[in-house]
Design an enzyme around this catalytic site. Sequence first.
Site, PDB file in Angstrom:
ATOM      1  N   GLU A 249       8.075  35.058 -14.659  1.00 53.04           N
ATOM      2  CA  GLU A 249       9.197  34.117 -14.710  1.00 53.04           C
ATOM      3  C   GLU A 249      10.006  34.182 -13.411  1.00 53.04           C
ATOM      4  O   GLU A 249      10.542  33.164 -12.959  1.00 53.04           O
ATOM      5  CB  GLU A 249      10.066  34.436 -15.929  1.00 53.04           C
ATOM      6  CG  GLU A 249      10.979  33.321 -16.366  1.00 53.04           C
ATOM      7  CD  GLU A 249      10.273  32.068 -16.888  1.00 53.04           C
ATOM      8  OE1 GLU A 249       9.052  32.108 -17.149  1.00 53.04           O
ATOM      9  OE2 GLU A 249      10.957  31.022 -17.011  1.00 53.04           O
TER      10      GLU A 249
ATOM     11  N   HIS B 186       8.635  24.408 -11.160  1.00 43.71           N
ATOM     12  CA  HIS B 186       8.646  25.620 -11.988  1.00 43.71           C
ATOM     13  C   HIS B 186       7.209  26.119 -12.229  1.00 43.71           C
ATOM     14  O   HIS B 186       6.891  27.288 -11.971  1.00 43.71           O
ATOM     15  CB  HIS B 186       9.335  25.325 -13.330  1.00 43.71           C
ATOM     16  CG  HIS B 186       9.428  26.520 -14.232  1.00 43.71           C
ATOM     17  ND1 HIS B 186      10.518  27.351 -14.264  1.00 43.71           N
ATOM     18  CD2 HIS B 186       8.549  27.033 -15.130  1.00 43.71           C
ATOM     19  CE1 HIS B 186      10.319  28.320 -15.137  1.00 43.71           C
ATOM     20  NE2 HIS B 186       9.123  28.142 -15.690  1.00 43.71           N
ATOM     21  N   GLU B 187       6.346  25.226 -12.682  1.00 49.75           N
ATOM     22  CA  GLU B 187       4.967  25.641 -12.969  1.00 49.75           C
ATOM     23  C   GLU B 187       4.237  26.039 -11.690  1.00 49.75           C
ATOM     24  O   GLU B 187       3.375  26.923 -11.698  1.00 49.75           O
ATOM     25  CB  GLU B 187       4.207  24.535 -13.701  1.00 49.75           C
ATOM     26  CG  GLU B 187       4.831  24.075 -15.034  1.00 49.75           C
ATOM     27  CD  GLU B 187       5.111  25.194 -16.017  1.00 49.75           C
ATOM     28  OE1 GLU B 187       4.484  26.258 -15.922  1.00 49.75           O
ATOM     29  OE2 GLU B 187       5.992  24.996 -16.890  1.00 49.75           O
TER      30      GLU B 187
ATOM     31  N   HIS C 107       4.702  29.681 -11.091  1.00 51.97           N
ATOM     32  CA  HIS C 107       3.722  30.483 -11.846  1.00 51.97           C
ATOM     33  C   HIS C 107       2.358  30.429 -11.156  1.00 51.97           C
ATOM     34  O   HIS C 107       1.661  31.429 -11.024  1.00 51.97           O
ATOM     35  CB  HIS C 107       3.570  29.933 -13.272  1.00 51.97           C
ATOM     36  CG  HIS C 107       4.719  30.241 -14.189  1.00 51.97           C
ATOM     37  ND1 HIS C 107       5.152  31.524 -14.434  1.00 51.97           N
ATOM     38  CD2 HIS C 107       5.504  29.433 -14.944  1.00 51.97           C
ATOM     39  CE1 HIS C 107       6.168  31.489 -15.306  1.00 51.97           C
ATOM     40  NE2 HIS C 107       6.405  30.233 -15.625  1.00 51.97           N
TER      41      HIS C 107
END
Lengths: 494, 494
Positions: free
Chosen positions: A294, A264-265, A268
Site C-alpha cells: 500500500e 494508485h494501481e 502496486h
Amino acid sequence: MSFAKLDAHGHSLSALEHALSILGVDEATAMASGGGEQRAETMASLSGMLHRQATDSKLAQWIADAKAEDLTTEQNIAVAEFERNYINMTCLPADFVERKMRTSMRSEQLWRTARPNGDWEAFRPALEGVVEMVREEAAMRAEVLGLAPYDALMEQFDPGNRTSDITPVFAALKAFLVDFLPKALALQQERHAKRPLKALSGEYPVERQKALGLEMMQAVGFDMNHGSLSVSDHPFCGGVPTDVRLTTRYRTDEFLPALMGILHETGHGLYEQNLPKAWAHWPSGKARGMSLHESQSLFVEKQIGRNPAFWQFALPHLARHLGEDWSIEDLLPHVHLIKRGKIRVDADEVTYPLHVILRYELEQALLSGELEVRDLPEAWDTKMRDYLGISTIDDPKNGPMQDVHWPSGAFGYFPSYTLGAMMAAQQWAAIVADHPGANADIAAGDLGALNTWRRERIWHRASMGSTPEILREATGESLNPAHFIAHLEARYGV
Amino acid sequence: MSFAKLDAHGHSLSALEHALSILGVDEATAMASGGGEQRAETMASLSGMLHRQATDSKLAQWIADAKAEDLTTEQNIAVAEFERNYINMTCLPADFVERKMRTSMRSEQLWRTARPNGDWEAFRPALEGVVEMVREEAAMRAEVLGLAPYDALMEQFDPGNRTSDITPVFAALKAFLVDFLPKALALQQERHAKRPLKALSGEYPVERQKALGLEMMQAVGFDMNHGSLSVSDHPFCGGVPTDVRLTTRYRTDEFLPALMGILHETGHGLYEQNLPKAWAHWPSGKARGMSLHESQSLFVEKQIGRNPAFWQFALPHLARHLGEDWSIEDLLPHVHLIKRGKIRVDADEVTYPLHVILRYELEQALLSGELEVRDLPEAWDTKMRDYLGISTIDDPKNGPMQDVHWPSGAFGYFPSYTLGAMMAAQQWAAIVADHPGANADIAAGDLGALNTWRRERIWHRASMGSTPEILREATGESLNPAHFIAHLEARYGV
C-alpha cells in the site's frame, strides 16, 4: 540437497499462484457471465492443491535439512521465509481451517444480503460467530508464533508489525488529525469562498481517458511490455510480476476518479514489476506485505499523483487527450478536496487514517473481549463522533456494516492502509533528503532518480527483511509519524 | 468406494485442464508480450502436475476396484474412459516421453528456422529423428493396445478409427475427386466467363465485422452467456464448456475470411457448450475426438455457412452491418470458389481432402519404413502431381515443410480433417432425411430443429461411445463417402 527440493517446490507453488492470479484477472475482465460457477470450482480446486503442497509435512524436514547446508546469504533468507510461511500456514489444525472457511463464507454471504437494508440484527449473529472464531484463531497463532494474539493476526499480512510499535504512532497521528481536520476544513472553505470550485465535468470518451491513463502509467515508470490496463467493475492490480494486470473503471462525465485509480494501481504494479527476477519463485522474492504494498500504491497516487509538481507535468497531456484547457488552480482544489464522511473507501488522505484507527482500536477490543459484537454499533458511533464528528448510530449500513473485512474474517488487516500512507510519506521525505530536486524532476516528467531510489531500497528488497526492517533500512529510521504529519501540513497549508 | 475417488480425481484433472485452457487463451488474447517466458514455465509446470495426476499408479487400482462396484450405466462408461485414458497415457515409459518431448521440441524449432527459406536439407535430419521416434512410439502403443501401429497413433486423437475402415473410404473419395476436380474447375471457369467474379473488397471497420460475427454466432445457436469472441493472431476455439472462447482475426479490406472463420470456430464452440454438464469432469463427458470435433466446426462452416440458404438469411444482416448491398449471385461464387494450390490450410472443400489423403498415405509409408524421409520430397511431389496436378519438387517450403504436425511429432492426426468433413456431410444428409425442411429453416434463420438433432445425437453423446459408434448411432450407418460426394456434386453442380 534439500535446498534444491525447496527451490523446485517454490517453482511448483508459483505456477499454481500464477494460474490462480490469471484466472482471477480473467474472471474480472474477460470471462462470460455463465462461466462463474465452474470457475469458482476450478479456483477452489487449485487453491486446495496449493494449500496441500504448501503444508506438505515433507517441507518441515527439507527446511530443517536445508538449514544445515552450505548456502548463500540469499538462499538462507529464502529458507527462513519458507519456514515462516510453512509455520503460518500449518499453525491451524485442518478441521479448524475448514470451520473457519465455512463460518466466514456464510457470514460474508449474510453480510451481502443484510447490508443493503442495514439490517444489523440479521447480520449480528454471523459476526458474533466470526469474532468467536477469530479469537480462537488468534490464540492458536499466538501460541505457535510466541506473539500477542493481535500481533499474530497482523503477522499474516505484514511480518514484523507489532502493536507495541504501531499503537503509539497511531495515537500521535490521531491526536494530530482530530485537531488538524477542523482547521483544514475551515481553511478549505475560505479558499473555496475566494475561488469557487470549478466543475471538471464534461464528456470524456473512455478511449481518450484510457490513452491518458496509459501515458501517465508509463510516465511514472510502468513497463507496458510486462503489463496492461483493462476494465473491471472493481479496479485492482493483479497478474504476475512479468505480466501485471491493472484495471480501472470509467465514467464518461468525469476523468479524475479513473486517472487517480490508475495511478494508485500503477504504484502496486511498479512494485511487482521490479521485484528481483532471480528469486521470483522463492517466498523471499515476492512483495513483502500489505502495508508495504500500500505504501507503493499510495506513493504513486498521493506523493506523486496529488503533488502540484505532477500536475505541472500532466496538464498539457490532459489538455491534449481530453481537449480541456484547465489551469493548475482549477485542478488542485479537486485533487486536494477533503471532507468528513461515514465511508472509509470514499475518504481523502486526511480523514482516511481516522477511519482506520477506529477499526484498529475496535478490532483489538473485539479480539480481547473488552468489546462484544452487540455493543459494536455504540462503540463505533462514539469513535466516529469523537474522531470525525459524525454519528452512525442510526445508519449501521454505513457504520460497522460497511466493510467486507470483518464479515470475511480478516482481522489485523486494516492498519495496513494507514501504515502504507505513513510509510509512503516517510519514503518521500527520505528521497527528498537525498534528492532535493525531486519535485523539479516530477514537474519535468523525469521519474528516473525517484524510481532508482525506490527500486534499490524497496522493490529489490522483496521479502528479504521484515516490514519494519525494510522501512528502517530504506529511510534510516523506524516508522515515524512526523513525516506524514509534515506532508499533510505542507499540502493542506495549515 | 473407488468410483468416488475416480470422481474426485476427475474434478482435480478438470481444474488443471481448465487452468491450462484459460492460461492459453489469455496468452493469445491478453498477455503482455514480456510475460511469455514465465507463462511457458507456468504452463509446463501445471502440465507436469496434470500428467503426474493422470498417470498416478493408484488409478489402476481404483479403476480395477470401481469395475467391481455397483454402478450406473453412465458410471460404468466413465470408468471405461478413465481406463482408456490411463492406458493411453501410461503406455510409454517415462524416459521415452522425455526423449520424445526433447526430440519434437528441437525438431519444431529447427522447422521454424528452416521453413522460411525452404531449407529441406537443414530440416531433414530433425524430421528423420522424429520419424524414428514415432516408429518406436507406435510400436509401443500398438503392443499395449493390441492395435496396428498407425491405428494405435490415431487412437490418441479419435478412439475407434481404424485404417481398415478409413483406407477404402479415402480410396473411393480420392478416385472421385481426381476426376471431379478438373470438371468442377472447368465449370467454374465457364460460369466466371458468363458472370465475372465481383470483387467483395471495401473498407469494413473491425467493430462492424465483429457485430456481424456476433450476430451470426448467435443465429447458429452460440450462447453468449457461456462464451465470447475476441481477437488473436491465429483463430481458435478455446476455454471451457461453460466459457467458450472463440477468436478470429480481421482484415479491414475484406470480411469473408473473418466471418467464415467465426462460423468454423462457432461450430467447435457449440459442441463444447452443449456437452452434458453433469459429467463435465469425467472423460466420458468431454468432446469425443478430433474428427468429431472437426465435423462440428465444418458442419457450421460448410453445411450451414456455405449453404445458399444461409446466405438468404444472412444477406440483410450483411447489408445492415457492412453497408453493402450484394446479391446472393455476387456472394456465392466467392463462398464456393475452388482452386488448385500447394497449401493445405488455404484449400477449399473440394481440394482439401486430396491434401489430407496425400499425408495419410505418406505418413503410413514413413511409419512402416516403406518410405524414408530422404525420399519424401519426391514422393510428395509425385502425389501432388497425381492428385492436384501441381509440382512441389522445387518448393519444399510449400511441399513437405508446410505443416507443423510432423515436425512436432503428431502422426495420425491428419485424417481427422477429412473424416470431419465427411462426417459433417453424413450428418447433414441424416438431418435432411429426418427434416426435409432443413434448408427452409436455415433460410428463415431458424436452427432449432437442426440443433436439437445435433444436441441429442452428437453433443450430448460426449465420449459415451467411440467415434465410429457415435457416427453410426447418429446417422444410422458407418462412415459412407457417398454423402460427401453427393454434397460436392450438388454444390458444385457437376
